[in-house]
Scaffold this active site. Structure first.
Site, PDB file in Angstrom:
ATOM      1  CG  HIS A   1       2.195   2.817  11.082  1.00  0.00           C
ATOM      2  ND1 HIS A   1       2.817   1.485  12.018  1.00  0.00           N
ATOM      3  CD2 HIS A   1       1.495   2.733  10.528  1.00  0.00           C
ATOM      4  CE1 HIS A   1       1.971   0.192  11.655  1.00  0.00           C
ATOM      5  NE2 HIS A   1       1.502   1.191  10.535  1.00  0.00           N
TER       6      HIS A   1
ATOM      7  N   GLY B   1      -4.509   5.423  17.350  1.00  0.00           N
ATOM      8  CA  GLY B   1      -4.130   4.392  18.413  1.00  0.00           C
ATOM      9  C   GLY B   1      -5.606   3.446  17.574  1.00  0.00           C
TER      10      GLY B   1
ATOM     11  CD  GLU C   1     -10.713   6.998  13.767  1.00  0.00           C
ATOM     12  OE1 GLU C   1     -11.255   5.959  13.552  1.00  0.00           O
ATOM     13  OE2 GLU C   1      -9.789   7.315  14.893  1.00  0.00           O
TER      14      GLU C   1
ATOM     15  CG  ASN D   1      -4.415  -1.174   9.317  1.00  0.00           C
ATOM     16  OD1 ASN D   1      -4.744  -0.704   7.669  1.00  0.00           O
ATOM     17  ND2 ASN D   1      -3.724  -1.215   9.775  1.00  0.00           N
TER      18      ASN D   1
ATOM     19  CG  ASN E   1       3.506   1.529   3.808  1.00  0.00           C
ATOM     20  OD1 ASN E   1       3.747   1.692   5.447  1.00  0.00           O
ATOM     21  ND2 ASN E   1       2.492   0.978   3.701  1.00  0.00           N
TER      22      ASN E   1
ATOM     23  CG  ASP F   1      -1.828   1.171   1.166  1.00  0.00           C
ATOM     24  OD1 ASP F   1      -2.386   1.298  -0.018  1.00  0.00           O
ATOM     25  OD2 ASP F   1      -2.864   0.846   2.002  1.00  0.00           O
TER      26      ASP F   1
END
Length: 489
Positions: A410, A387, A246, A242, A354, A164
């Site tokens: 990260h 988190g 939000e 993941n 990444n 990714d």
């Protein structure tokens, strides 16, 4: 190379043909260069033949010699190979050094043995210069997640960047009180449902800004051209695993954050990368690197490309384009939601985790720094370390620690695999945890439950020398991919 004092016979056509130099244009070129060096007594014939043999099989190695006698010839050999006049040879497997190098580790007690083993392999590659392991590290493919690896400046390892490419964080802070996440909960939840798309095949039909696709890099290679339409249709979408978008409460405890005064604010946080575009780029060039560079089995995913080679240049262009695409992807999501909210963000902060960057070590050595699941933390550099869906994330400022190669974690890092999560976690306990933290969850499954991650506070404590915490983000309304989606991260 010292000069010789005896006459040497010429390098014959038969000598060159034994090296694989058969075509007329190549024979003429090699003969002229080789016999010129002999005529001027630069080196003996035996030494010359050894160099020519190596050059035919690995011309890129001679390009790295700034003042080398064979650099010009190497450039012409590469050109002849591209034209099909000369054959390409598979490079021999580099030898791994016998003496293992050491590397700094932060939060050693939080890191699983598999991550140490992978980092040991990576740091001992012939092209490796330095490395470090972050406190959220866990086993991955090739370089561990949470691994940082600096290699020679002209080398790049696709799998040390990751599948990714340019997976990143983006935070928008709005000048609205944090309690808006409760007082306008239904409205904010609806915005996530209407303006985000998750899933491997997710696409959108209406965009906010597509100006990135006007750039010439989209025509740079056949592979990029073939992926352009897919990238366009996925602009403004999020991945699986993941990845999330939000709403939450951001607390700036004192002073100010880039002009935003202390206080508690409504904020939007997203995590995803370059979607199918980056994934295809990663798989294509990882495959090429592994075919060109035959490494021991434990190191095979760490095969590298030379930036002086055609494939290396193609990957470099594609990786950087994927980075800009990932950023535009986040902006598309944030801008659409900001428009629905009717308010521009007071501040936006973002960072890759990444990627590969051309940087310098503390002693001035130029290197390629691969951060696979690691946040850039150069002195004064802002970043975001999340988190889990029920625990806080942090806005941080890098301290420029040279031991960590200007890097930090990260995130919290996985504590258990997805399979273990499905086998051991109880759904009712996960739901109780979310209810206790007042979290509204859309999508996701047990493999992304808060319990599968390390304690973020332990991870942050292990990297106090790497970053300074400026603000804390508490998730409240979380959207992730459908539970049936296969994880991409």
């Amino acid at each position: 190379m010292g000069k010789v004092n005896i006459e040497e016979e010429n390098v014959s056509q038969a000598d060159l043909e034994t090296l694989g130099v058969n075509q007329e244009a190549a024979l003429e070129l090699f003969s002229r260069v080789a016999n010129g060096l002999l005529k001027h007594k630069v080196m003996g014939k035996e030494e010359l033949i050894q160099h020519l043999n190596k050059l035919v099989r690995d011309p890129e190695a001679y390009l790295r010699q700034k003042h080398g006698k064979f650099k010009n010839l190497a450039e012409k050999v590469i050109g002849l190979q591209k034209e099909g006049v000369m054959p390409r040879f598979e490079k021999p497997a580099p030898e791994m050094p016998e003496n293992l190098r050491e590397f700094p580790v932060f939060g050693r007690e939080h890191i699983e043995p598999g991550a140490f083993a992978q980092m040991n392999t990576a740091i001992n590659l012939p092209v490796s210069v330095a490395g470090a392991l972050m406190p959220d590290a866990h086993q991955g493919y090739g370089l561990p997640i949470g691994g940082v690896l600096a290699t020679e400046a002209n080398t790049i390892i696709p799998y040390a960047v990751g599948v990714d490419i340019a997976c990143r964080m983006c935070l928008s802070i709005f000048d609205l009180p944090a309690y808006t996440v409760d007082s306008e909960k239904d409205k904010l939840k609806k915005m996530l449902e209407e303006h985000t798309v998750f899933g491997m095949g997710g696409t959108v039909k209406k965009h906010f800004d597509t100006s990135l696709f006007d750039r010439k890099e989209w025509k740079a290679t056949a592979l990029i051209r073939s992926l352009r339409d897919k990238a366009y249709s996925q602009l403004g979408t999020s991945g699986t695993g993941n990845h999330f978008v939000e709403w939450g409460e951001l607390n700036i405890p004192e002073g100010e954050l880039e002009g935003v005064p202390e206080g508690r604010y409504l904020a939007l946080l997203s995590h995803s990368g370059s979607r199918g575009f980056g994934g295809n780029i990663a798989n294509h060039y990882s495959s090429i690197a592994m075919k060109k560079m035959k490494l021991p089995n434990e190191a095979k995913h760490l095969a590298w490309l030379d930036l002086d080679s055609e494939e290396g240049q193609e990957y470099w262009i594609a990786m950087n384009l994927a980075g800009d695409y990932a950023s535009a992807n986040h902006h598309e999501i944030h801008n659409k939601i900001a428009r629905a909210l009717g308010l521009d963000p007071a501040l936006r902060i973002e960072n890759h985790h990444n990627f590969a960057w051309k940087e310098q070590l503390a002693d001035g050595t130029e290197v390629m720094v691969h951060r696979k699941g690691a946040t850039p933390a150069g002195k004064g550099v802002l970043g975001i370390i999340p988190g889990s869906m029920s625990t806080p994330g942090f806005v941080v400022r890098g301290k420029g620690n040279e031991n960590s190669i200007n890097s930090a974690s990260h995130g919290a890092g996985r504590l258990m695999s997805r399979n273990v999560a499905f086998k051991t976690l109880k759904r009712d306990l996960v739901e109780a945890e979310l209810k206790n933290k007042n979290i509204t969850l859309i999508g996701s499954d047990l493999d992304e439950a808060p319990m599968v991650y390390k304690n973020i506070h332990d991870v942050m404590a292990a990297q106090e020398d790497l970053v300074e915490v400026l603000a804390e983000f508490q998730p409240r309304i979380v959207k992730m991919a459908n539970p049936k989606e296969r994880p991409e991260d």
